[in-house]
Design a protein around this motif. Structure first.
Motif, mmCIF file in Angstrom:
data_model
loop_
_atom_site.group_PDB
_atom_site.id
_atom_site.type_symbol
_atom_site.label_atom_id
_atom_site.label_comp_id
_atom_site.label_asym_id
_atom_site.label_seq_id
_atom_site.Cartn_x
_atom_site.Cartn_y
_atom_site.Cartn_z
ATOM 1 N N ARG A 88 0.807 -1.209 0.000
ATOM 2 C CA ARG A 88 0.000 0.000 0.000
ATOM 3 C C ARG A 88 0.843 1.263 0.000
ATOM 4 O O ARG A 88 0.343 2.348 -0.335
ATOM 5 N N VAL A 89 2.102 1.175 0.385
ATOM 6 C CA VAL A 89 2.991 2.311 0.182
ATOM 7 C C VAL A 89 3.092 2.596 -1.314
ATOM 8 O O VAL A 89 3.109 3.743 -1.758
ATOM 9 N N ILE A 90 3.118 1.512 -2.080
ATOM 10 C CA ILE A 90 3.195 1.652 -3.536
ATOM 11 C C ILE A 90 1.872 2.152 -4.108
ATOM 12 O O ILE A 90 1.839 3.109 -4.889
ATOM 13 N N THR A 91 0.760 1.516 -3.715
ATOM 14 C CA THR A 91 -0.527 1.847 -4.327
ATOM 15 C C THR A 91 -1.139 3.134 -3.796
ATOM 16 O O THR A 91 -1.862 3.822 -4.522
ATOM 17 N N ASP A 92 -0.858 3.481 -2.537
ATOM 18 C CA ASP A 92 -1.501 4.649 -1.936
ATOM 19 C C ASP A 92 -0.670 5.921 -2.025
ATOM 20 O O ASP A 92 -1.206 7.017 -1.913
ATOM 21 N N ILE A 93 0.650 5.772 -2.220
ATOM 22 C CA ILE A 93 1.513 6.949 -2.214
ATOM 23 C C ILE A 93 2.355 7.052 -3.486
ATOM 24 O O ILE A 93 2.292 8.057 -4.203
ATOM 25 N N LEU A 353 0.917 -5.210 -11.516
ATOM 26 C CA LEU A 353 2.206 -4.721 -11.053
ATOM 27 C C LEU A 353 2.883 -5.662 -10.060
ATOM 28 O O LEU A 353 4.106 -5.654 -9.932
ATOM 29 N N PHE A 354 2.098 -6.494 -9.391
ATOM 30 C CA PHE A 354 2.626 -7.303 -8.305
ATOM 31 C C PHE A 354 2.756 -8.768 -8.691
ATOM 32 O O PHE A 354 1.918 -9.303 -9.432
ATOM 33 N N ARG A 355 3.785 -9.398 -8.153
ATOM 34 C CA ARG A 355 3.933 -10.841 -8.361
ATOM 35 C C ARG A 355 2.749 -11.575 -7.767
ATOM 36 O O ARG A 355 2.292 -12.589 -8.304
ATOM 37 N N ASP A 356 2.259 -11.084 -6.638
ATOM 38 C CA ASP A 356 1.035 -11.616 -6.032
ATOM 39 C C ASP A 356 -0.075 -10.597 -6.262
ATOM 40 O O ASP A 356 -0.165 -9.602 -5.537
ATOM 41 N N PRO A 357 -0.921 -10.790 -7.271
ATOM 42 C CA PRO A 357 -1.967 -9.801 -7.587
ATOM 43 C C PRO A 357 -2.897 -9.497 -6.424
ATOM 44 O O PRO A 357 -3.508 -8.425 -6.382
ATOM 45 N N GLU A 358 -2.993 -10.426 -5.478
ATOM 46 C CA GLU A 358 -3.878 -10.196 -4.342
ATOM 47 C C GLU A 358 -3.418 -9.023 -3.482
ATOM 48 O O GLU A 358 -4.217 -8.447 -2.745
ATOM 49 N N LEU A 359 -2.147 -8.673 -3.555
ATOM 50 C CA LEU A 359 -1.666 -7.543 -2.777
ATOM 51 C C LEU A 359 -2.326 -6.244 -3.215
ATOM 52 O O LEU A 359 -2.494 -5.317 -2.419
ATOM 53 N N ALA A 360 -2.691 -6.166 -4.499
ATOM 54 C CA ALA A 360 -3.362 -4.966 -5.002
ATOM 55 C C ALA A 360 -4.852 -5.003 -4.774
ATOM 56 O O ALA A 360 -5.491 -3.962 -4.600
ATOM 57 N N SER A 361 -5.433 -6.197 -4.775
ATOM 58 C CA SER A 361 -6.890 -6.307 -4.668
ATOM 59 C C SER A 361 -7.356 -6.566 -3.250
ATOM 60 O O SER A 361 -8.553 -6.593 -2.989
ATOM 61 N N ARG A 362 -6.429 -6.753 -2.327
ATOM 62 C CA ARG A 362 -6.796 -6.997 -0.942
ATOM 63 C C ARG A 362 -7.200 -5.683 -0.307
ATOM 64 O O ARG A 362 -6.415 -5.012 0.353
ATOM 65 N N GLU A 363 -8.451 -5.319 -0.501
ATOM 66 C CA GLU A 363 -8.886 -3.964 -0.156
ATOM 67 C C GLU A 363 -8.997 -3.733 1.347
ATOM 68 O O GLU A 363 -8.474 -2.803 1.888
ATOM 69 N N GLY A 364 -9.742 -4.607 2.025
ATOM 70 C CA GLY A 364 -9.965 -4.371 3.444
ATOM 71 C C GLY A 364 -10.545 -2.987 3.656
ATOM 72 O O GLY A 364 -11.555 -2.633 3.082
ATOM 73 N N ARG A 365 -9.859 -2.198 4.442
ATOM 74 C CA ARG A 365 -10.273 -0.816 4.672
ATOM 75 C C ARG A 365 -9.238 0.115 4.048
ATOM 76 O O ARG A 365 -8.047 -0.100 4.167
ATOM 77 N N ARG A 366 -9.704 1.162 3.385
ATOM 78 C CA ARG A 366 -8.815 2.068 2.667
ATOM 79 C C ARG A 366 -8.292 3.158 3.586
ATOM 80 O O ARG A 366 -8.995 3.625 4.469
ATOM 81 N N ASN A 367 -7.072 3.559 3.330
ATOM 82 C CA ASN A 367 -6.437 4.609 4.113
ATOM 83 C C ASN A 367 -6.314 5.891 3.310
ATOM 84 O O ASN A 367 -5.967 5.868 2.147
ATOM 85 N N ASP A 368 -6.601 7.015 3.968
ATOM 86 C CA ASP A 368 -6.314 8.318 3.401
ATOM 87 C C ASP A 368 -4.897 8.707 3.806
ATOM 88 O O ASP A 368 -4.298 8.055 4.658
#
Length: 382
Positions: A88-93, A353-368
């Motif tokens: 999420r450092v990658i996807t959120d920032i 982008l990820f070797r494990d695609p679940e890292l991008a789709s594992r939404e859970g709760r989103r951070n601002d």
């Protein structure tokens, strides 16, 4: 990266993380902060023609980004990040930074006719994204040290003496504001807010003192404005330039930064003391500060570059009007239609982008950026 939301209890018992009700105060504080960010950028062109606007600008910049950093730190954890949190450092920032830096390069090329792509020099507001990423990456290391707050203050003061610590990757501002982020984390880590019941106990005299602090700050900013202009206080408040660029090779320059940091802490305390604790119709917008932060500069860009905000008289009409419009912009950019339209840019989820695609789709709760968590997907909860 690891951020705790306002609806998640800080400590855990065993392996069970206890949840509690969302605290509206923090969403109110987030929204108030983002309004001040928009306002600060909106009135920037007014300060060249209006002393009142300039004084207001100085008082605003004395605390609004430190307050943002404190909130971000309050909802950050120092534990070793999980794989999902690292992703999420990658996807959120990182990805939003690359996307919007690219958009800014295209905008400058289309409007101004020239642009030199340089991802090491953040455009306009994007510096704070990089700062947040660095804050969260270094926090686990800071937490290992004794007196982490003291070390961040030393780092902030010392970095100003180094001319090579500049705006590259927003390093100068990141190190300059690091103590405020660490302060927010420390307050949560030590349970200061809960132990002292700072969100529950707020008698009238505290609010009166907070108003007096802002009144005194406004009076000082206005009454001594020629002094502040002479010492270039505006650029001191950016935490961006080295001391040598501001006052030359003066050994005592670090003391000025210490004074500004102490002033910022006092003003932040007064600011938080005035934030309402209840839930209002606008409270939920505090969960979507990322959208306002990344998009508002594109809204303001035509007004800043066209010159329509210059020579606006009388100030007593235009300054309140620009303030009101800043609130409206912050509201509109946090609405659901805007979020739906710009979500692929603001909250990208590139499975490829990820070797494990679940890292991008594992939404859970989103951070601002400031640690606010909200349910996902938005189609089920807004």
């Amino acid at each position: 990266m690891s951020s705790a939301g306002a609806d998640i209890a800080g400590p855990t018992t065993g392996s069970v993380q206890r949840r509690r009700r969302r605290v509206p105060f923090w969403d109110n504080a987030r929204y108030a902060c983002i309004v001040l960010v928009v306002l600060g950028h909106a009135i920037q062109r007014l300060i060249y023609d209006s002393d009142i606007a300039f004084a207001f600008y100085l008082a605003l910049y004395a605390f609004h980004m430190p307050a943002f950093a404190i909130i971000s730190g309050y909802f950050s954890k120092s534990a070793s990040p999980t794989r999902t949190q690292m992703a999420r450092v990658i996807t959120d920032i990182i990805l939003p930074y690359v996307i919007f830096e690219t958009l800014w390069t295209l905008t400058k090329w289309l409007i101004e006719g020239e642009a030199t792509p340089n991802f090491t020099q953040p455009s306009w507001t994007l510096w704070f994204l990089l700062a947040l990423g660095i804050f969260r990456l270094v926090l686990p290391y800071l937490a290992l040290l004794r007196w982490p707050l003291l070390w961040t203050v030393i780092i902030s003061i010392g970095s100003g003496y180094l001319p090579n610590v500049d705006s590259t990757f927003s390093l100068s501002r990141t190190l300059g504001l690091l103590p405020f982020f660490a302060l927010g984390w420390w307050l949560r880590e030590r349970g200061i807010v809960d132990r002292l019941r700072l969100l529950d106990f707020r008698p009238w005299w505290i609010r009166a003192c907070a108003l007096a602090v802002f009144a005194a700050t406004g009076w000082a900013a206005w009454n001594w404005l020629p002094v502040w202009q002479a010492v270039d206080l505006r650029h001191w408040l950016f935490y961006e330039d080295s001391y040598s660029d501001l006052v030359g090779e003066q050994w005592w320059a670090g003391a000025i930064r210490v004074a500004l940091m102490l002033l910022a802490v006092v003003l932040c305390a007064a600011f938080f003391a005035l934030i309402p604790r209840g839930s209002y119709w606008w409270t939920t917008f505090g969960q979507y500060t990322m959208y306002v932060y990344l998009l508002h500069s594109f809204v303001l860009y035509p007004f800043r570059e066209s010159g329509v905000l210059r020579d606006l008289e009388p100030t007593w009409i235009w300054l309140p009007l620009v303030t009101l419009l800043s609130v409206v912009v912050a509201l509109l950019l946090a609405t659901k239609p805007v979020r739906w339209l710009f979500r692929p840019l603001v909250e990208p989820r590139p499975r490829w982008l990820f070797r494990d695609p679940e890292l991008a789709s594992r939404e859970g709760r989103r951070n601002d950026p400031t640690g606010s968590r909200r349910p996902r997907p938005e189609s089920r909860a807004s």
